[in-house]
Structures are given as C-alpha cells and as structure tokens.
Write a protein that holds these residues in place. Structure first.
Motif, PDB file in Angstrom:
ATOM      1  N   GLU A 363      39.134  49.574  38.994  1.00  0.00           N
ATOM      2  CA  GLU A 363      40.144  48.508  38.957  1.00  0.00           C
ATOM      3  C   GLU A 363      41.075  48.790  40.092  1.00  0.00           C
ATOM      4  O   GLU A 363      41.484  47.614  40.976  1.00  0.00           O
ATOM      5  CB  GLU A 363      40.957  48.542  37.753  1.00  0.00           C
ATOM      6  CG  GLU A 363      41.756  47.167  37.612  1.00  0.00           C
ATOM      7  CD  GLU A 363      42.516  47.313  36.130  1.00  0.00           C
ATOM      8  OE1 GLU A 363      43.303  46.205  35.866  1.00  0.00           O
ATOM      9  OE2 GLU A 363      42.178  48.033  35.393  1.00  0.00           O
ATOM     10  N   ASN A 364      41.450  49.872  40.521  1.00  0.00           N
ATOM     11  CA  ASN A 364      42.346  50.284  41.619  1.00  0.00           C
ATOM     12  C   ASN A 364      41.778  50.025  42.918  1.00  0.00           C
ATOM     13  O   ASN A 364      42.390  49.576  43.909  1.00  0.00           O
ATOM     14  CB  ASN A 364      42.702  51.706  41.281  1.00  0.00           C
ATOM     15  CG  ASN A 364      43.814  51.991  40.283  1.00  0.00           C
ATOM     16  OD1 ASN A 364      44.499  50.836  39.812  1.00  0.00           O
ATOM     17  ND2 ASN A 364      43.904  52.994  39.679  1.00  0.00           N
ATOM     18  N   LEU A 366      39.261  48.107  43.309  1.00  0.00           N
ATOM     19  CA  LEU A 366      38.898  46.659  43.780  1.00  0.00           C
ATOM     20  C   LEU A 366      39.796  45.862  43.116  1.00  0.00           C
ATOM     21  O   LEU A 366      39.455  45.110  42.032  1.00  0.00           O
ATOM     22  CB  LEU A 366      37.443  46.298  43.508  1.00  0.00           C
ATOM     23  CG  LEU A 366      36.331  47.235  43.924  1.00  0.00           C
ATOM     24  CD1 LEU A 366      34.899  46.976  43.222  1.00  0.00           C
ATOM     25  CD2 LEU A 366      36.053  46.888  45.380  1.00  0.00           C
ATOM     26  N   PRO A 367      40.997  45.638  43.692  1.00  0.00           N
ATOM     27  CA  PRO A 367      41.946  44.828  42.865  1.00  0.00           C
ATOM     28  C   PRO A 367      41.749  43.262  42.856  1.00  0.00           C
ATOM     29  O   PRO A 367      42.292  42.668  42.018  1.00  0.00           O
ATOM     30  CB  PRO A 367      43.217  44.982  43.836  1.00  0.00           C
ATOM     31  CG  PRO A 367      42.728  45.489  45.325  1.00  0.00           C
ATOM     32  CD  PRO A 367      41.384  46.182  44.822  1.00  0.00           C
ATOM     33  N   ASN A 368      40.523  42.738  43.576  1.00  0.00           N
ATOM     34  CA  ASN A 368      40.377  41.380  43.365  1.00  0.00           C
ATOM     35  C   ASN A 368      39.614  41.210  42.307  1.00  0.00           C
ATOM     36  O   ASN A 368      39.180  39.777  42.214  1.00  0.00           O
ATOM     37  CB  ASN A 368      39.946  40.885  44.728  1.00  0.00           C
ATOM     38  CG  ASN A 368      40.809  40.954  45.945  1.00  0.00           C
ATOM     39  OD1 ASN A 368      41.934  40.780  45.725  1.00  0.00           O
ATOM     40  ND2 ASN A 368      40.373  41.199  47.137  1.00  0.00           N
ATOM     41  N   LEU A 369      39.048  42.083  41.666  1.00  0.00           N
ATOM     42  CA  LEU A 369      38.274  41.697  40.383  1.00  0.00           C
ATOM     43  C   LEU A 369      38.850  40.858  39.248  1.00  0.00           C
ATOM     44  O   LEU A 369      39.984  41.292  39.137  1.00  0.00           O
ATOM     45  CB  LEU A 369      37.792  43.085  39.831  1.00  0.00           C
ATOM     46  CG  LEU A 369      36.545  44.021  40.478  1.00  0.00           C
ATOM     47  CD1 LEU A 369      36.574  45.030  39.800  1.00  0.00           C
ATOM     48  CD2 LEU A 369      35.521  43.271  40.604  1.00  0.00           C
ATOM     49  N   THR A 370      38.132  39.817  38.714  1.00  0.00           N
ATOM     50  CA  THR A 370      38.741  39.088  37.568  1.00  0.00           C
ATOM     51  C   THR A 370      38.744  39.929  36.555  1.00  0.00           C
ATOM     52  O   THR A 370      37.765  40.740  36.475  1.00  0.00           O
ATOM     53  CB  THR A 370      38.006  37.875  37.658  1.00  0.00           C
ATOM     54  OG1 THR A 370      36.626  38.304  37.257  1.00  0.00           O
ATOM     55  CG2 THR A 370      38.125  37.002  38.982  1.00  0.00           C
ATOM     56  N   GLU A 371      39.654  39.304  35.374  1.00  0.00           N
ATOM     57  CA  GLU A 371      39.283  39.991  34.160  1.00  0.00           C
ATOM     58  C   GLU A 371      38.098  39.888  33.478  1.00  0.00           C
ATOM     59  O   GLU A 371      37.486  40.689  32.839  1.00  0.00           O
ATOM     60  CB  GLU A 371      40.355  39.346  33.241  1.00  0.00           C
ATOM     61  CG  GLU A 371      40.531  39.758  31.807  1.00  0.00           C
ATOM     62  CD  GLU A 371      41.121  41.130  31.909  1.00  0.00           C
ATOM     63  OE1 GLU A 371      40.361  41.978  30.857  1.00  0.00           O
ATOM     64  OE2 GLU A 371      41.839  41.565  32.684  1.00  0.00           O
ATOM     65  N   ASP A 373      35.012  40.061  35.327  1.00  0.00           N
ATOM     66  CA  ASP A 373      34.371  41.033  35.861  1.00  0.00           C
ATOM     67  C   ASP A 373      34.597  42.330  35.209  1.00  0.00           C
ATOM     68  O   ASP A 373      33.711  43.331  35.127  1.00  0.00           O
ATOM     69  CB  ASP A 373      34.562  41.143  37.454  1.00  0.00           C
ATOM     70  CG  ASP A 373      34.398  39.928  38.257  1.00  0.00           C
ATOM     71  OD1 ASP A 373      33.332  39.127  37.861  1.00  0.00           O
ATOM     72  OD2 ASP A 373      35.171  39.537  39.287  1.00  0.00           O
TER      73      ASP A 373
END
Length: 444
Positions: A363-364, A366-371, A373
């Motif tokens: 998550e850190n 790839l900050p653009n991941l949706t919830e 994802d």
C-alpha cells in the motif's frame, strides 16, 4: 498432565466400609474446595452415591497426585492412610477415562444400565464446574461421557429390563411375602430412590403405601401421586406397628430407626416385620436384624436379586463397550493434540502478521491502489499463506501426536518457526456458563 480416579465401590468394599467414607452432601462443597487447593491437583470432581465414592482428578504427577488424594481422604474421614491403601483403587489415564465412561453409562453399577448414575455424575460435574474446580480437560471429558450415556440409553435396549436398586427391593419383598398387593408398605424418604420404589410398588398392585419423611410437604407430594398416606418423621413408630415391609432410603448420617424403637413396638405387632435398608449410610440400626420376628436386609443383600433380569442388559452392555472404546480413542486424540494446538495458533498468528505487514508495504509502495485493489490483494495473500501452511500444520499435529517424545517435537517446531519468544494463546474452550447451559438443555 495425568487423569486418575481414586475410590471404592460395591465391588471392593462392603456397605459398612462405604458408609464410613461417604461424603455428606452438606459438606461436599467444602470437600471439593479443600481438595482443589492441594498441591498437584489441577481439576477435580467427587462422585458419591450409595454404591461408590470416587474422586476424579487431573494431576501433574501420578504418584504425587495419588498420595495427595489419599492424604486428603484420610484427614477428611479421620482414618489412617494405611487403612485406605487396602480398600481403594486407583485407575490412571486411559483406564481412568474408560472407567468414567463405564460409570456414566451404568455399566459399572450394581444394576447394569441403571440411569440414576447418569444424573449423579452430571450433578457432581456441574457442582465442580460452578466451583471452578474443573478446566478444559474435565469440561470436555465429563461432557463427552454424559453425551455418550444419553445416547446409549436412547439407542440401545440397556434400560428395557427394570432392575434398579428400588426395583430389586420390591422384588425382594415379593420373594419374601409372595403377594404384596394386600400388604402395608412404609417408604422412609421422599427422594428419587423412594419415588422409584413407590412406582414399582404401585405397579405391583400395592394399595397401602405410607410415605414417612422429615419434610412433611415432600412426603405428601410423593404420597398423593400413588394414593398413599403422608406422615412426618415423628410418626414413624405408629407407622411401623402395622407395617409389613419397610423400605428406607433417606440421605442422613445417623440411624433413623433405632433398636430401642423397634423393641418398644415389636410386642404390639402380630406379624413379622421385613425391613430393607437401601441407604448409604444406613438408616436402620444393623442390630435390629438380630431381633426375633424382624428380618433386615441392606443394599448388599440386593446383589443376588438383581442378577435375575440382567442377561439382556449384559448383551447390550457388550455393544456399549464398543461405543466406549471409540469414545476413549476420540478423547485421547483430542488430549494428545491439546499441547500442539496453541503452537499451531501461534504459527498462524505469526504468518498473518507477516501477511498484513506485506500488504501494508504494498500500500505504501503503490499509493494509487484503490480500496477494491487492496481488498483483492488481502484476500489472495491470505489464501497463499493458508495454502502454504495447510499441510505442514496437519503434519505437525500428526508428528506430535504419534511421537513418544512430544516435548522434544514441540521444541523442534517452536525453533523451526522461531516462536521461542512468543506467548502461547489461550485455548478457546467453552465458557463455564455456556457449557452449563449446554448440559442442562436435555434433562437426564
């Protein structure tokens, strides 16, 4: 961790001995509390009936636990340990587990297959449960034995022939007097055994039943059910004048009927008096049995009576022994896995912590991941961990159970998964309240 049962029963001790070592119900709570406070006793249940006094216990060491229980019994009953050594039996682990199953199913009773012992074991267990004198081992073992006993009494013919102690007492009366329908029978007591006695008398056509009890209300309640007459204990002498048979089963420490009492009324009687004392401790002074025109029998005399209708029960008992063997194996398997289950829980917990940490790093990174994802990543990363652990954990359980040196195997797995510094999780046993509710759902 060891399971032992220490006790005596009708096979190993006469009624004279059994009544000396019978726990008074009023003092039983204190006895359990005293026993559980002794060193080496982790769990305990006291089962006391007219035919047995048994202490079931979970102990650290067999010899230490055995010696501690014998010392407790000697002090409680004010006797020498050497005397106890000669009359008690001690059963250990597998033998103790099997013994409890046999006792609860009625296979170790004077009357094979009788159901009263099931209620007595259940009551004894719940009493210890409420006092927190049991824990995960006995909570499971006693619940399992009670469940098995209910099953076999429902699904086999072990209870088809009525041969309870109360039935045997009535049969003895019939054997002595041939026809008892026209006789006057005095029942001393208003408890469960007295109730069964009244049922058997009534079914045999006895029309004159006198119920004598310390609590008049209880005597009246029982007498009314069988068209009998209720009397208080202070009226016992007048009841004995006209009685043909007396059947006594009051739970008390002293003799209710004394020799002087019978001597005072024997000359007023015109017929012999037959007395059957099925209580332990006995209600009737044994000296009365030596008097003219009085015939006194105690619970040990019933042994020959109950043999008559036991052939069918013996056949059913052999079937139940097969059930018991399977139940013992099932409990042993659970017991063997008891030590490895916390270790497996620690492995799972450690693995899930790693999985959560990895997801956090993703998550850190790839900050653009949706919830959505992240939800998918969490789901499939957990699935990977579970699939990797599945077979190793099953193998771990089998290796610990099948290995003679369980401690060594547990140490190996602790080192293998680097769990040395982690605290073990609490086992997820049913709470006392839930377990008690479960046991009380179906009446015995």
């Amino acid at each position: 961790m060891n399971i032992i049962v220490t006790g005596l029963n009708y096979k190993t001790a006469s009624v004279q001995i059994r009544e000396r070592f019978a726990f008074n119900k009023k003092m039983l709570l204190r006895a359990i509390q005293t026993l559980q406070s002794r060193n080496g006793i982790q769990e305990c249940v006291i089962v006391g009936t007219c035919n047995r006094t048994e202490i079931y216990s979970v102990v650290d060491q067999i010899n230490t636990g055995r010696n501690s229980i014998i010392a407790f019994l000697a002090k409680w009953f004010n006797t020498e340990e050497s005397e106890l050594e000669n009359i008690i039996y001690v059963k250990e682990n597998d033998e103790a587990i099997r013994h409890l199953f046999r006792v609860t199913c009625g296979l170790d009773s004077l009357v094979i297959g009788e159901t009263q012992i099931l209620g007595q074991v259940k009551d004894a267990f719940i009493q210890s449960l409420q006092l927190k004198a049991t824990d995960k081992i006995f909570n499971r073992l006693f619940k399992q034995s009670i469940t098995l006993a209910k099953y076999v009494h429902t699904n086999t013919e072990i209870g088809q022939q009525p041969v309870s102690v109360s039935y045997a007492a009535v049969e003895l009366g019939k054997k002595i007097l041939n026809n008892i329908s026209d006789k006057t029978v005095v029942i001393l007591g208003a408890g469960k055994i007295s109730e069964l006695t009244a049922k058997h008398l009534y079914s045999n056509g006895v029309e004159k039943i006198l119920v004598v009890n310390r609590t008049y209300g209880h005597a009246m309640e029982l007498a009314e059910r069988f068209n009998g007459v209720a009397l208080g204990l202070d009226q016992i002498s007048s009841a004995l004048i006209d009685a043909d048979i007396v059947i006594s089963s009051i739970d008390t420490a002293g003799h209710i009927i004394k020799k002087q009492q019978i001597q005072a009324i024997i000359e007023e009687r015109k017929q012999p008096l037959f007395m059957i004392d099925i209580a332990v401790p006995r209600n009737i002074d044994p000296e009365i049995g030596f008097m003219d025109n009085v015939f006194l029998y105690d619970i040990d005399d019933l042994e020959s009576i109950v043999k008559v209708n036991l052939q069918d029960r013996a056949r059913e008992a052999r079937k139940i022994e097969v059930f018991i063997k399977k139940e013992v194996e099932t409990f042993k398997m659970w017991l063997d896995t008891l030590e490895v289950i916390p270790l497996i829980s620690r492995v799972r917990k450690r693995s899930m912590m790693i999985q959560e940490e990895v997801v956090f790093q993703i998550e850190n990174k790839l900050p653009n991941l949706t919830e959505h994802d992240l939800k998918v990543i969490r789901k499939y990363s957990k699935s990977i961990v579970n699939q990797i652990l599945h077979e190793p954990l099953i193998n771990m359980k089998h290796l610990v159970v099948d290995n003679l040196n369980k401690t060594e195997m547990l140490d190996i797995f602790t080192q293998l998964f680097s769990l040395e510094n982690e605290r073990e999780n609490q086992s997820h046993e049913p709470s006392v309240t839930n377990l008690e509710i479960t046991l009380n759902k179906t009446p015995v």
